[in-house]
Design an enzyme around this catalytic site. Structure first.
Site, PDB file in Angstrom:
ATOM      1  N   PRO A   7       0.788  -1.208   0.000  1.00 59.24           N
ATOM      2  CA  PRO A   7       0.000   0.000   0.000  1.00 59.24           C
ATOM      3  C   PRO A   7       0.830   1.272   0.000  1.00 59.24           C
ATOM      4  O   PRO A   7       1.721   1.454   0.814  1.00 59.24           O
ATOM      5  CB  PRO A   7      -0.776  -0.101   1.311  1.00 59.24           C
ATOM      6  CG  PRO A   7      -0.016  -1.068   2.162  1.00 59.24           C
ATOM      7  CD  PRO A   7       1.114  -1.600   1.369  1.00 59.24           C
ATOM      8  N   GLU A   8       0.509   2.146  -0.889  1.00 61.48           N
ATOM      9  CA  GLU A   8       0.972   3.527  -0.801  1.00 61.48           C
ATOM     10  C   GLU A   8      -0.240   4.346  -0.366  1.00 61.48           C
ATOM     11  O   GLU A   8      -1.280   3.795  -0.027  1.00 61.48           O
ATOM     12  CB  GLU A   8       1.529   3.989  -2.145  1.00 61.48           C
ATOM     13  CG  GLU A   8       2.729   3.151  -2.589  1.00 61.48           C
ATOM     14  CD  GLU A   8       3.410   3.691  -3.839  1.00 61.48           C
ATOM     15  OE1 GLU A   8       3.439   4.920  -4.009  1.00 61.48           O
ATOM     16  OE2 GLU A   8       3.882   2.884  -4.648  1.00 61.48           O
ATOM     17  N   HIS A  61      -1.848 -16.041   8.064  1.00 62.55           N
ATOM     18  CA  HIS A  61      -1.412 -14.640   8.156  1.00 62.55           C
ATOM     19  C   HIS A  61      -2.495 -13.696   8.636  1.00 62.55           C
ATOM     20  O   HIS A  61      -2.335 -12.490   8.554  1.00 62.55           O
ATOM     21  CB  HIS A  61      -0.834 -14.146   6.821  1.00 62.55           C
ATOM     22  CG  HIS A  61       0.141 -15.099   6.206  1.00 62.55           C
ATOM     23  ND1 HIS A  61       1.300 -15.470   6.839  1.00 62.55           N
ATOM     24  CD2 HIS A  61       0.124 -15.779   5.036  1.00 62.55           C
ATOM     25  CE1 HIS A  61       1.947 -16.333   6.068  1.00 62.55           C
ATOM     26  NE2 HIS A  61       1.251 -16.543   4.974  1.00 62.55           N
TER      27      HIS A  61
END
Length: 270
Positions: A2-3, A91
């Site tokens: 993610p940006e 996860h």
DNA sequence: CTCTTAACCTGGACGC
DNA sequence: TGCGTCCAGGTTAAGA
């Protein structure tokens, strides 16, 4: 993963489901993220109401009256809002159980992400030193120009430095420099005011356009309902090595700058 | 202060 | 099929 656009897409996805809800409980399956998830997290947040869901740089902030949860998604983190009985998958490290029976679930294969408690998030060490948001009015070409004076660092690394401007990651650094016609390896201190004006505008435009498209899904990014982002279709250089430049037809090049893959057109960018 | 490098970790793609 | 290598959206801590 993610940006800024992907984190903002995540924020917009979770905010309506979280705002006003109370935390019923917390499940920590694996506390070993970038920093350990606090073992007493459940005691800290249980019963408290989420007042607001904010974003600062690439951090998500869940605000409570008593403090805040800081969440960073690292390279591979993902947040989903799910029914409370959804079985955990590999996860799935942390669940925040909400008082409406649903859960906010953090999945992060590489575990570069973080989930931290802070009494005062604005003064937290990870937040306090951050540069302006790209959409803040103080983020201008003049600001970039002034900060760049005397710096020999490649301009791509300069704009990816969160102390300079927050939220610009590897994809959008390449894209913004292409839009501004600036070579990513050019020394930051050797770019004029006018060109920095174009770069500041390009950064804002590319981030805005990506948010509007729901972010960029390269491999695994999804919004909190599981949908991918479509900005990958609008990428002009990132991931397009050896393909023709959309502007001039010359070949897009890939080069490591500051140990990150960088993409540019040597004919359009100087 | 500025800048570079290594490190954290898992999984997918690719070559043999 | 399996194994080794390389690569990936981020960030910080250490060292020059």
């Amino acid at each position: 993963m993610p940006e800024l656009p992907e984190v903002e897409t995540t924020r917009r996805g979770i905010a309506p489901h979280l705002t006003g809800r109370r935390i019923a409980d917390v499940i920590i399956r694996n506390p070993k993220l970038r920093w350990p998830v606090p073992a007493d997290l459940a005691e800290r947040v249980r019963g408290w109401q989420i007042q607001a869901v904010r974003r600062r740089a690439k951090y998500l902030v869940l605000e409570f009256d008593a403090g805040a949860l800081l969440i960073h998604l690292g390279m591979s983190g993902n947040l989903r809002v799910l029914p409370g009985d959804s079985p955990a998958r590999p996860h799935d490290h942390v669940d925040l159980m909400l008082d409406d029976g649903r859960i906010l679930r953090l999945n992060d294969p590489r575990r570069f992400g973080a989930l931290l408690w802070t009494a005062d998030w604005r003064s937290h060490p990870l937040i306090a030193g951050l540069g302006p948001e790209p959409f803040d009015e103080v983020f201008t070409g003049d600001y970039l120009y002034e900060r760049a004076q005397g710096r020999q660092q490649a301009v791509k690394n300069f704009i990816m430095d969160a102390r300079v401007v927050s939220g610009v990651g590897n994809i959008y650094a390449s894209e913004a420099l292409f839009r501004a016609g600036i070579h990513p390896a050019r020394a930051a201190g050797r770019i004029g005011r006018e060109r920095y004006g174009r770069l500041a505008a390009a950064i804002r435009e590319v981030l805005e356009a990506s948010i509007a498209a729901g972010g960029t899904t390269l491999r695994d990014f999804t919004d909190p309902s599981g949908k991918p982002g479509y900005f990958v279709l609008s990428l002009q250089v990132y991931g397009r090595a050896d393909l023709p430049c959309s502007r001039c037809g010359s070949t897009v090049r890939q080069q490591r700058i500051g140990q990150r893959s960088s993409f540019f057109c040597a004919r359009c960018q100087h």
